[in-house]
Design a protein around this motif. Structure first.
Motif, PDB file in Angstrom:
ATOM      1  N   VAL A   1       0.834  -1.200   0.000  1.00 13.49           N
ATOM      2  CA  VAL A   1       0.000   0.000   0.000  1.00 13.49           C
ATOM      3  C   VAL A   1       0.869   1.251   0.000  1.00 13.49           C
ATOM      4  CG1 VAL A   1      -1.651   1.317   1.388  1.00 13.49           C
ATOM      5  CG2 VAL A   1      -2.011  -1.111   1.030  1.00 13.49           C
ATOM      6  N   LYS A   2       1.912   1.285   0.833  1.00  8.33           N
ATOM      7  CA  LYS A   2       2.791   2.464   0.883  1.00  8.33           C
ATOM      8  C   LYS A   2       3.597   2.617  -0.403  1.00  8.33           C
ATOM      9  CE  LYS A   2       2.970   3.117   5.791  1.00  8.33           C
ATOM     10  NZ  LYS A   2       3.763   3.447   6.949  1.00  8.33           N
ATOM     11  N   GLY A   3       4.012   1.503  -1.003  1.00 11.61           N
ATOM     12  CA  GLY A   3       4.712   1.577  -2.283  1.00 11.61           C
ATOM     13  C   GLY A   3       3.818   2.122  -3.382  1.00 11.61           C
ATOM     14  N   SER A   4       2.579   1.661  -3.397  1.00 14.84           N
ATOM     15  CA  SER A   4       1.625   2.154  -4.389  1.00 14.84           C
ATOM     16  C   SER A   4       1.330   3.630  -4.172  1.00 14.84           C
ATOM     17  CB  SER A   4       0.332   1.343  -4.310  1.00 14.84           C
ATOM     18  OG  SER A   4      -0.646   1.905  -5.152  1.00 14.84           O
ATOM     19  N   GLN A   5       1.196   4.017  -2.912  1.00 11.37           N
ATOM     20  CA  GLN A   5       0.928   5.420  -2.596  1.00 11.37           C
ATOM     21  C   GLN A   5       2.092   6.304  -3.060  1.00 11.37           C
ATOM     22  OE1 GLN A   5       0.583   6.105   1.594  1.00 11.37           O
ATOM     23  NE2 GLN A   5       0.054   8.255   1.356  1.00 11.37           N
ATOM     24  N   THR A   6       3.313   5.879  -2.785  1.00 10.59           N
ATOM     25  CA  THR A   6       4.489   6.654  -3.188  1.00 10.59           C
ATOM     26  C   THR A   6       4.580   6.774  -4.708  1.00 10.59           C
ATOM     27  OG1 THR A   6       5.642   5.890  -1.216  1.00 10.59           O
ATOM     28  CG2 THR A   6       6.995   6.799  -2.986  1.00 10.59           C
ATOM     29  N   MET A   7       4.382   5.663  -5.418  1.00 10.92           N
ATOM     30  CA  MET A   7       4.465   5.715  -6.883  1.00 10.92           C
ATOM     31  C   MET A   7       3.333   6.550  -7.480  1.00 10.92           C
ATOM     32  SD  MET A   7       7.083   4.723  -8.353  1.00 10.92           S
ATOM     33  CE  MET A   7       6.490   4.920 -10.001  1.00 10.92           C
ATOM     34  N   ASN A   8       2.160   6.542  -6.878  1.00 14.99           N
ATOM     35  CA  ASN A   8       1.081   7.372  -7.382  1.00 14.99           C
ATOM     36  C   ASN A   8       1.376   8.846  -7.165  1.00 14.99           C
ATOM     37  OD1 ASN A   8      -1.180   5.870  -8.610  1.00 14.99           O
ATOM     38  ND2 ASN A   8      -1.044   4.704  -6.714  1.00 14.99           N
ATOM     39  N   ILE A   9       2.050   9.199  -6.078  1.00 13.49           N
ATOM     40  CA  ILE A   9       2.456  10.595  -5.871  1.00 13.49           C
ATOM     41  C   ILE A   9       3.495  10.988  -6.907  1.00 13.49           C
ATOM     42  CG2 ILE A   9       3.661  12.145  -4.273  1.00 13.49           C
ATOM     43  CD1 ILE A   9       2.225  10.596  -1.993  1.00 13.49           C
ATOM     44  N   ILE A  10       4.462  10.098  -7.176  1.00 14.97           N
ATOM     45  CA  ILE A  10       5.469  10.377  -8.209  1.00 14.97           C
ATOM     46  C   ILE A  10       4.800  10.502  -9.580  1.00 14.97           C
ATOM     47  CG2 ILE A  10       7.453   9.371  -9.422  1.00 14.97           C
ATOM     48  CD1 ILE A  10       8.325   8.227  -6.678  1.00 14.97           C
ATOM     49  N   SER A  11       3.836   9.640  -9.876  1.00 13.48           N
ATOM     50  CA  SER A  11       3.114   9.713 -11.146  1.00 13.48           C
ATOM     51  C   SER A  11       2.329  11.020 -11.258  1.00 13.48           C
ATOM     52  CB  SER A  11       2.163   8.536 -11.293  1.00 13.48           C
ATOM     53  OG  SER A  11       2.872   7.350 -11.470  1.00 13.48           O
ATOM     54  N   ALA A  12       1.751  11.465 -10.158  1.00 11.10           N
ATOM     55  CA  ALA A  12       1.019  12.735 -10.181  1.00 11.10           C
ATOM     56  C   ALA A  12       1.970  13.899 -10.460  1.00 11.10           C
ATOM     57  CB  ALA A  12       0.283  12.946  -8.859  1.00 11.10           C
ATOM     58  N   ILE A  13       3.187  13.839  -9.905  1.00 11.89           N
ATOM     59  CA  ILE A  13       4.173  14.887 -10.169  1.00 11.89           C
ATOM     60  C   ILE A  13       4.578  14.878 -11.641  1.00 11.89           C
ATOM     61  CG2 ILE A  13       6.552  15.605  -9.688  1.00 11.89           C
ATOM     62  CD1 ILE A  13       6.041  14.647  -6.773  1.00 11.89           C
ATOM     63  N   PHE A  14       4.852  13.685 -12.194  1.00  9.11           N
ATOM     64  CA  PHE A  14       5.196  13.599 -13.618  1.00  9.11           C
ATOM     65  C   PHE A  14       4.028  14.062 -14.496  1.00  9.11           C
ATOM     66  CE2 PHE A  14       8.751  10.595 -12.633  1.00  9.11           C
ATOM     67  CZ  PHE A  14       9.747  11.334 -13.258  1.00  9.11           C
ATOM     68  N   ALA A  15       2.810  13.733 -14.104  1.00 10.16           N
ATOM     69  CA  ALA A  15       1.652  14.172 -14.883  1.00 10.16           C
ATOM     70  C   ALA A  15       1.517  15.692 -14.839  1.00 10.16           C
ATOM     71  CB  ALA A  15       0.380  13.508 -14.360  1.00 10.16           C
ATOM     72  N   LEU A  16       1.761  16.288 -13.688  1.00  7.71           N
ATOM     73  CA  LEU A  16       1.696  17.743 -13.584  1.00  7.71           C
ATOM     74  C   LEU A  16       2.771  18.402 -14.447  1.00  7.71           C
ATOM     75  CD1 LEU A  16       0.108  19.977 -12.182  1.00  7.71           C
ATOM     76  CD2 LEU A  16       1.776  19.895 -10.335  1.00  7.71           C
ATOM     77  N   LEU A  17       3.985  17.835 -14.416  1.00  9.13           N
ATOM     78  CA  LEU A  17       5.050  18.344 -15.298  1.00  9.13           C
ATOM     79  C   LEU A  17       4.669  18.164 -16.767  1.00  9.13           C
ATOM     80  CD1 LEU A  17       8.230  17.030 -13.453  1.00  9.13           C
ATOM     81  CD2 LEU A  17       7.436  19.394 -13.599  1.00  9.13           C
TER      82      LEU A  17
END
Length: 175
Positions: free
Chosen positions: A56-72
């Motif tokens: 769950v924490k790994g998925s949460q971290t990767m989704n935050i990273i994905s959100a940052i890449f999507a914003l960029l």
């Protein structure tokens, strides 16, 4: 799927760089963002299937990273469309078509990037709420639910005839 779309269209935009100036491709966003979208999707599916604390924490971290890449990516696409949006009189017909194709691909990828941003933020929010529960509270993950009223009796559904009850008549032709 959006990760594979980003990588595929990123390769196409890379071939158009002689006419189409893309901040998106120069910053390697289609490839880094696409890979992060794929990884976060796989981790989210894995965390749904077996919701351990690590998954769950790994998925949460990767989704935050994905959100940052999507914003960029959203910012890069807006810059791309502003840089390449106007027709230049020095272009011949071929260059104009390449510019239109690049803008079209950028618009499609912008839509998918906005979609991926929304998915990544929603999933990260879900996992954040799930990890904030105390150890005494239960976490219930229900991917799809249907509400059934148990007070209403089910109608008797007739069963199909067994093979021994069906009589075959060779004179009858199926219509």
């Amino acid at each position: 799927m959006t990760g594979f779309m980003h990588i595929g269209f990123g390769i196409v935009l890379t071939t158009l760089t002689n006419v189409y100036t893309s901040v998106f491709v120069i910053g390697e966003i289609p490839f880094l963002g696409g890979v992060s979208f794929i990884i976060s999707g796989c981790l989210s599916i894995g965390a749904e299937k077996s919701p351990t604390e690590c998954a769950v924490k790994g998925s949460q971290t990767m989704n935050i990273i994905s959100a940052i890449f999507a914003l960029l990516g959203i910012i890069a696409f807006i810059v791309d469309l502003n840089l390449n949006g106007l027709y230049r009189s020095s272009f011949n017909y071929y260059n104009y078509l390449v510019l239109l194709a690049g803008n079209g691909i950028s618009v499609v990828l912008l839509i998918f990037t906005i979609l991926e941003f929304c998915i990544a933020v929603a999933t990260a929010n879900f996992w954040c709420r799930a990890t904030r529960l105390s150890s005494n509270e239960a976490m219930l993950i229900v991917p799809s639910t249907t509400q059934v009223d148990l007070a209403v009796p089910l109608a008797d559904v007739p069963q199909p005839p067994s093979y021994s009850e069906v009589i075959y008549d060779p004179k009858e032709q199926p219509s």
